[in-house]
Design a protein around this motif. Structure first.
Motif, PDB file in Angstrom:
ATOM      1  N   HIS A   2      -5.682  -8.148   6.115  1.00  0.00           N
ATOM      2  CA  HIS A   2      -6.521  -7.410   7.056  1.00  0.00           C
ATOM      3  C   HIS A   2      -5.731  -7.203   8.349  1.00  0.00           C
ATOM      4  CE1 HIS A   2      -9.820  -8.512   4.425  1.00  0.00           C
ATOM      5  NE2 HIS A   2     -10.660  -7.819   5.153  1.00  0.00           N
ATOM      6  N   ILE A   3      -5.685  -5.975   8.818  1.00  0.00           N
ATOM      7  CA  ILE A   3      -5.036  -5.693  10.100  1.00  0.00           C
ATOM      8  C   ILE A   3      -6.076  -5.043  11.008  1.00  0.00           C
ATOM      9  CG2 ILE A   3      -3.138  -4.560  11.288  1.00  0.00           C
ATOM     10  CD1 ILE A   3      -1.574  -4.582   8.735  1.00  0.00           C
ATOM     11  N   VAL A   4      -6.356  -5.706  12.111  1.00  0.00           N
ATOM     12  CA  VAL A   4      -7.378  -5.250  13.060  1.00  0.00           C
ATOM     13  C   VAL A   4      -6.694  -4.634  14.268  1.00  0.00           C
ATOM     14  CG1 VAL A   4      -9.261  -5.968  14.570  1.00  0.00           C
ATOM     15  CG2 VAL A   4      -9.006  -7.016  12.304  1.00  0.00           C
ATOM     16  N   PHE A   5      -7.047  -3.400  14.576  1.00  0.00           N
ATOM     17  CA  PHE A   5      -6.509  -2.713  15.746  1.00  0.00           C
ATOM     18  C   PHE A   5      -7.614  -2.534  16.780  1.00  0.00           C
ATOM     19  CE2 PHE A   5      -3.697  -1.498  12.319  1.00  0.00           C
ATOM     20  CZ  PHE A   5      -2.446  -1.623  12.888  1.00  0.00           C
ATOM     21  N   ILE A  79      -4.653  -9.539  14.389  1.00  0.00           N
ATOM     22  CA  ILE A  79      -5.378  -8.780  15.413  1.00  0.00           C
ATOM     23  C   ILE A  79      -4.375  -8.237  16.429  1.00  0.00           C
ATOM     24  CG2 ILE A  79      -7.184  -8.840  17.163  1.00  0.00           C
ATOM     25  CD1 ILE A  79      -8.368 -11.266  15.740  1.00  0.00           C
ATOM     26  N   LEU A  80      -4.375  -6.917  16.601  1.00  0.00           N
ATOM     27  CA  LEU A  80      -3.451  -6.249  17.517  1.00  0.00           C
ATOM     28  C   LEU A  80      -4.270  -5.445  18.524  1.00  0.00           C
ATOM     29  CD1 LEU A  80      -0.936  -4.887  14.827  1.00  0.00           C
ATOM     30  CD2 LEU A  80      -0.837  -7.070  16.048  1.00  0.00           C
ATOM     31  N   GLU A 119      -8.912  -2.256  10.010  1.00  0.00           N
ATOM     32  CA  GLU A 119     -10.162  -2.179  10.752  1.00  0.00           C
ATOM     33  C   GLU A 119      -9.854  -1.782  12.194  1.00  0.00           C
ATOM     34  OE1 GLU A 119     -12.974  -5.402  10.214  1.00  0.00           O
ATOM     35  OE2 GLU A 119     -11.731  -6.213   8.597  1.00  0.00           O
ATOM     36  N   VAL A 120     -10.680  -0.950  12.762  1.00  0.00           N
ATOM     37  CA  VAL A 120     -10.548  -0.541  14.159  1.00  0.00           C
ATOM     38  C   VAL A 120     -11.782  -1.012  14.914  1.00  0.00           C
ATOM     39  CG1 VAL A 120     -10.421   1.404  15.764  1.00  0.00           C
ATOM     40  CG2 VAL A 120      -9.091   1.452  13.640  1.00  0.00           C
TER      41      VAL A 120
END
Length: 291
Positions: A2-5, A79-80, A119-120
């Motif tokens: 999962h990569i959250v922007f 989380i970025l 995810e944004v």
């Protein structure tokens, strides 16, 4: 993975959110959630966006980026956060739209991270206050150029989110109103970290503490100690009550000083913003965090 922007639509809130995430970094790490320092990825992603203007990503671009971002840290979720993911402030309002580059940028993220779940998370804000806060002191000609001849009452966050969904339908969108952020702060952080609402975080009331008096915050915490089993809906009601009674007015006041900005225009834009929430709720894959 999962990569959250998190492209912050409001810089003060974005700064506080990043600080809160970093305060929880050690606890999140134990749950497989990485919160890299922004110096690890902001320049890298900017360079990647620029490169994608002329060519598709190299086959190993995703792995190279994540190796540099994580720096040997192991994680299932990253989380970025960067206020400029959707472009610098000069692109926040352009071509008569709110963040016209948003769809393109999310599509580029999908190109880079093809095998990951993206995810944004993003705050939205009443355009009547978002434009003055973002544009600062501008002339009427500059404002007209940004709006591309459109009436400011035509600005819709639902249009921005619809463009994102059209560009990358499988990307999950989570939004909240900047005006509601003090009441839903914990839910925002928990959502970004993939936690349940009953999982504790550090700094759940950071934003509330910034806008109410010390006495009000003390009374609120005393209330929580007396009633430790309050559910989230009731807790938000209590927060709203203390905010109404102990708000620091100077922290809530906003200067709406754009050329031609009248009280009537602001009221009309506010009504339109409130109505736009209903359109937002109809966008597939979008979740609205509300009190």
């Amino acid at each position: 993975m999962h990569i959250v922007f998190h492209p912050g639509a409001h810089h003060t809130e974005e700064d506080r959110l990043l600080k809160c995430l970093l305060r929880n970094r050690d606890d999140f790490c134990k749950k497989g959630v990485a919160v890299p320092g922004p110096s690890r990825y902001r320049a890298l992603l900017k360079a990647a966006f620029n490169a994608l203007q002329t060519a598709p990503p190299a086959p190993d671009a995703r792995d190279v980026l994540l190796d540099a971002i994580l720096d040997e840290e192991q994680a299932d979720r990253v989380i970025l956060s960067n206020a400029h993911f959707f472009g610098s402030p000069r692109f926040a309002v352009a071509e008569g739209q709110l963040y016209p580059l948003a769809g393109q940028r999310v599509a580029q993220l999908r190109q880079l991270f093809r095998s990951d779940r993206i995810e944004v998370f993003m705050a939205i804000r009443n355009p009547a206050s978002f434009l003055p806060a973002t544009l600062g002191a501008v002339t009427q000609d500059e404002l007209d150029e940004r709006l591309a001849g459109r009436d400011p009452r035509e600005l819709r966050w639902s249009d921005t989110m619809a463009r994102i969904h059209e560009a990358a339908p499988d990307v999950t969108l989570t939004v909240w109103c900047h005006e509601d952020a003090p009441l839903v702060w914990a839910a925002i952080i928990q959502g970004m970290a993939g936690l349940h609402e009953d999982e504790k975080i550090t700094g759940a009331f950071d934003l509330l503490a910034a806008i109410i008096s010390g006495e009000g915050m003390k009374r609120f915490r005393d209330h929580l100690r007396r009633y430790p089993n309050l559910g989230e809906p009731r807790k938000r009601d209590v927060m709203a009550d203390y905010l109404e009674e102990y708000a620091l007015e100077d922290q809530l006041e906003e200067e709406l000083n754009l050329p031609g900005w009248t009280d009537t225009l602001v009221d009309e834009m506010t009504e339109i913003y409130d109505a736009d929430m209903q359109r937002l709720r109809k966008i597939p894959g979008l979740r609205l965090i509300a009190p």
